[in-house]
Design a protein around this motif. Sequence first.
Motif, PDB file in Angstrom:
ATOM      1  N   HIS A  47      14.625  46.240  59.348  1.00 26.29           N
ATOM      2  CA  HIS A  47      13.813  47.399  59.736  1.00 26.29           C
ATOM      3  C   HIS A  47      12.427  46.994  60.216  1.00 26.29           C
ATOM      4  CE1 HIS A  47      16.883  49.612  57.434  1.00 26.29           C
ATOM      5  NE2 HIS A  47      16.499  50.678  58.104  1.00 26.29           N
ATOM      6  N   ASP A  48      11.949  45.822  59.786  1.00 24.15           N
ATOM      7  CA  ASP A  48      10.608  45.391  60.142  1.00 24.15           C
ATOM      8  C   ASP A  48      10.545  44.723  61.513  1.00 24.15           C
ATOM      9  OD1 ASP A  48       9.227  46.147  57.736  1.00 24.15           O
ATOM     10  OD2 ASP A  48      10.293  44.533  56.737  1.00 24.15           O
ATOM     11  N   PHE A  49      11.690  44.471  62.126  1.00 27.07           N
ATOM     12  CA  PHE A  49      11.687  43.803  63.418  1.00 27.07           C
ATOM     13  C   PHE A  49      11.039  44.719  64.451  1.00 27.07           C
ATOM     14  CE2 PHE A  49      13.814  42.306  67.381  1.00 27.07           C
ATOM     15  CZ  PHE A  49      13.296  41.029  67.382  1.00 27.07           C
ATOM     16  N   SER A  50      10.055  44.184  65.163  1.00 20.01           N
ATOM     17  CA  SER A  50       9.164  45.024  65.961  1.00 20.01           C
ATOM     18  C   SER A  50       9.840  45.718  67.132  1.00 20.01           C
ATOM     19  CB  SER A  50       7.985  44.179  66.470  1.00 20.01           C
ATOM     20  OG  SER A  50       8.460  43.077  67.236  1.00 20.01           O
ATOM     21  N   GLU A  51      10.945  45.186  67.627  1.00 22.89           N
ATOM     22  CA  GLU A  51      11.553  45.753  68.828  1.00 22.89           C
ATOM     23  C   GLU A  51      12.519  46.900  68.540  1.00 22.89           C
ATOM     24  OE1 GLU A  51      13.274  42.747  71.311  1.00 22.89           O
ATOM     25  OE2 GLU A  51      11.617  41.352  70.967  1.00 22.89           O
ATOM     26  N   THR A  75      13.988  50.501  67.711  1.00 20.37           N
ATOM     27  CA  THR A  75      13.594  51.902  67.828  1.00 20.37           C
ATOM     28  C   THR A  75      14.005  52.644  66.559  1.00 20.37           C
ATOM     29  OG1 THR A  75      15.699  52.586  68.784  1.00 20.37           O
ATOM     30  CG2 THR A  75      14.014  51.771  70.313  1.00 20.37           C
ATOM     31  N   ASP A  76      13.548  53.886  66.420  1.00 16.89           N
ATOM     32  CA  ASP A  76      13.977  54.700  65.283  1.00 16.89           C
ATOM     33  C   ASP A  76      15.489  54.881  65.288  1.00 16.89           C
ATOM     34  OD1 ASP A  76      11.435  54.940  64.318  1.00 16.89           O
ATOM     35  OD2 ASP A  76      11.069  56.932  65.157  1.00 16.89           O
ATOM     36  N   ALA A  77      16.080  55.011  66.469  1.00 18.53           N
ATOM     37  CA  ALA A  77      17.536  55.157  66.558  1.00 18.53           C
ATOM     38  C   ALA A  77      18.238  53.898  66.055  1.00 18.53           C
ATOM     39  CB  ALA A  77      17.946  55.461  67.996  1.00 18.53           C
ATOM     40  N   ASP A  78      17.675  52.732  66.374  1.00 12.61           N
ATOM     41  CA  ASP A  78      18.246  51.474  65.884  1.00 12.61           C
ATOM     42  C   ASP A  78      18.207  51.429  64.358  1.00 12.61           C
ATOM     43  OD1 ASP A  78      18.518  50.617  68.525  1.00 12.61           O
ATOM     44  OD2 ASP A  78      16.573  49.599  68.511  1.00 12.61           O
ATOM     45  N   ARG A  79      17.080  51.848  63.796  1.00 15.76           N
ATOM     46  CA  ARG A  79      16.935  51.808  62.345  1.00 15.76           C
ATOM     47  C   ARG A  79      17.884  52.791  61.672  1.00 15.76           C
ATOM     48  NH1 ARG A  79      11.644  50.872  64.390  1.00 15.76           N
ATOM     49  NH2 ARG A  79      10.903  48.802  63.740  1.00 15.76           N
ATOM     50  N   ALA A 132      20.652  42.669  67.708  1.00 11.45           N
ATOM     51  CA  ALA A 132      21.023  41.253  67.793  1.00 11.45           C
ATOM     52  C   ALA A 132      19.795  40.363  67.640  1.00 11.45           C
ATOM     53  CB  ALA A 132      21.719  40.977  69.127  1.00 11.45           C
ATOM     54  N   ARG A 133      18.690  40.742  68.277  1.00  9.93           N
ATOM     55  CA  ARG A 133      17.458  39.982  68.146  1.00  9.93           C
ATOM     56  C   ARG A 133      16.942  40.018  66.701  1.00  9.93           C
ATOM     57  NH1 ARG A 133      14.265  38.775  72.737  1.00  9.93           N
ATOM     58  NH2 ARG A 133      15.202  39.394  74.715  1.00  9.93           N
ATOM     59  N   ALA A 134      17.071  41.168  66.044  1.00  8.97           N
ATOM     60  CA  ALA A 134      16.637  41.286  64.651  1.00  8.97           C
ATOM     61  C   ALA A 134      17.421  40.329  63.759  1.00  8.97           C
ATOM     62  CB  ALA A 134      16.794  42.725  64.170  1.00  8.97           C
ATOM     63  N   LEU A 135      18.714  40.189  64.015  1.00 15.36           N
ATOM     64  CA  LEU A 135      19.529  39.253  63.238  1.00 15.36           C
ATOM     65  C   LEU A 135      19.094  37.816  63.502  1.00 15.36           C
ATOM     66  CD1 LEU A 135      23.000  40.988  63.640  1.00 15.36           C
ATOM     67  CD2 LEU A 135      21.732  40.709  61.505  1.00 15.36           C
ATOM     68  N   TRP A 136      18.767  37.510  64.735  1.00 19.37           N
ATOM     69  CA  TRP A 136      18.250  36.180  65.048  1.00 19.37           C
ATOM     70  C   TRP A 136      16.949  35.931  64.299  1.00 19.37           C
ATOM     71  CZ3 TRP A 136      19.133  32.229  68.969  1.00 19.37           C
ATOM     72  CH2 TRP A 136      20.410  32.287  69.522  1.00 19.37           C
ATOM     73  N   HIS A 141       7.599  33.559  60.010  1.00 20.62           N
ATOM     74  CA  HIS A 141       7.745  34.286  61.280  1.00 20.62           C
ATOM     75  C   HIS A 141       7.291  35.738  61.144  1.00 20.62           C
ATOM     76  CE1 HIS A 141       9.836  30.916  63.168  1.00 20.62           C
ATOM     77  NE2 HIS A 141      10.470  30.767  62.025  1.00 20.62           N
ATOM     78  N   LEU A 142       6.065  35.910  60.679  1.00 20.37           N
ATOM     79  CA  LEU A 142       5.547  37.240  60.440  1.00 20.37           C
ATOM     80  C   LEU A 142       5.255  38.011  61.722  1.00 20.37           C
ATOM     81  CD1 LEU A 142       3.132  36.511  57.463  1.00 20.37           C
ATOM     82  CD2 LEU A 142       5.492  37.285  57.393  1.00 20.37           C
ATOM     83  N   ASP A 143       5.334  37.312  62.891  1.00 18.71           N
ATOM     84  CA  ASP A 143       5.123  38.021  64.141  1.00 18.71           C
ATOM     85  C   ASP A 143       6.276  38.989  64.446  1.00 18.71           C
ATOM     86  OD1 ASP A 143       6.973  36.039  64.544  1.00 18.71           O
ATOM     87  OD2 ASP A 143       5.984  35.168  66.297  1.00 18.71           O
ATOM     88  N   ARG A 144       7.402  38.830  63.713  1.00 19.39           N
ATOM     89  CA  ARG A 144       8.532  39.766  63.815  1.00 19.39           C
ATOM     90  C   ARG A 144       9.065  39.863  65.242  1.00 19.39           C
ATOM     91  NH1 ARG A 144       5.689  44.518  60.383  1.00 19.39           N
ATOM     92  NH2 ARG A 144       3.835  43.378  60.913  1.00 19.39           N
ATOM     93  N   ALA A 145       9.144  38.746  65.896  1.00 24.23           N
ATOM     94  CA  ALA A 145       9.689  38.722  67.253  1.00 24.23           C
ATOM     95  C   ALA A 145      10.426  37.409  67.461  1.00 24.23           C
ATOM     96  CB  ALA A 145       8.585  38.873  68.290  1.00 24.23           C
ATOM     97  N   VAL A 146      11.432  37.441  68.335  1.00 20.31           N
ATOM     98  CA  VAL A 146      12.239  36.262  68.623  1.00 20.31           C
ATOM     99  C   VAL A 146      12.485  36.224  70.116  1.00 20.31           C
ATOM    100  CG1 VAL A 146      14.525  35.229  68.394  1.00 20.31           C
ATOM    101  CG2 VAL A 146      13.390  36.140  66.387  1.00 20.31           C
ATOM    102  N   ALA A 147      12.270  35.064  70.711  1.00 16.41           N
ATOM    103  CA  ALA A 147      12.620  34.916  72.118  1.00 16.41           C
ATOM    104  C   ALA A 147      14.096  34.554  72.222  1.00 16.41           C
ATOM    105  CB  ALA A 147      11.748  33.810  72.745  1.00 16.41           C
ATOM    106  N   MET A 148      14.833  35.322  72.978  1.00 15.75           N
ATOM    107  CA  MET A 148      16.272  35.068  73.111  1.00 15.75           C
ATOM    108  C   MET A 148      16.680  35.366  74.549  1.00 15.75           C
ATOM    109  SD  MET A 148      19.367  36.519  70.727  1.00 15.75           S
ATOM    110  CE  MET A 148      19.590  38.105  71.482  1.00 15.75           C
ATOM    111  N   ALA A 149      17.280  34.411  75.205  1.00 18.84           N
ATOM    112  CA  ALA A 149      17.667  34.590  76.615  1.00 18.84           C
ATOM    113  C   ALA A 149      18.788  35.612  76.724  1.00 18.84           C
ATOM    114  CB  ALA A 149      18.109  33.256  77.186  1.00 18.84           C
TER     115      ALA A 149
END
Length: 246
Positions: A14-18, A20-24, A126-130, A238-246
């Motif tokens: 839930h803390d992953f910055s990207e 949306t409310d719908a995702d949560r 998927a990015r949140a899981l990464w 990784h408190l920035d709560r973001a992941v770069a993923m191609a």
Amino acid sequence: MTGGHDLRYRSRLHDFSELTDADRLAIDALLDQRQRVISPRRDVVAEGDVPRFVHVVLEGWGCRYRQLPDGRRQILSLLLPGDLFDPHPQAVTRTDHAVGAITVMTVAEVAPDALAALSRDNRAVARALWWNNHVAMGTQREWIASLGLRSARERIALLFCEVHYRLRLSGRCRGLTCDFPLTQADLAEATGLTPVHVNRMVQELRREGLIDWEARTLTIHDLDRLGTIASFTPAYLHLDRAVAMA
């Protein structure tokens, strides 16, 4: 809290910055389907079990651990409220370690296929899981470095700092104070020390006015100084709560 989500049932995802409310809300639906309560000092997953679920800690504390036949035990990582573990149970046939409850735990048991379908259809999930995997792997690396490089005092200081930061991220700190229901024996098993050595180091940190640890709560009076002692930098969390993923 995000989107009014109940803190008791908040996943780290839930803390992953990207998201949306719908995702949560979609994640909430998975967490609500199946839940289990585990008594303190009982296994959530035993070593050698056939994995069936992705687990999310909704309430309580647990740990990953390995235990030798003679009873010696090493805690491999702490599982705090919101943590997701075993994200890909379909990848192994038997577990190579155990997951045990330290306190009463409530866990959500999520069907792997359901989580896989959600992440396949939703790039942010998927990015949140990464991101979750980045945090888990970074924490594991820091613990290995701690066992190999840090002194007893430094190991304990690091663990106190790490728990404080992790709980603060999920909104579970009360100012300088957070829950800390470990025993000195637990802390010894997590840091590769004896309980006697742990007691001596904790008393030393108390005398210096850095911490108070009693009644299952930890108060850190000088987080900067404690972090300096531990050579603690929170980058591995990784408190920035973001992941770069191609």
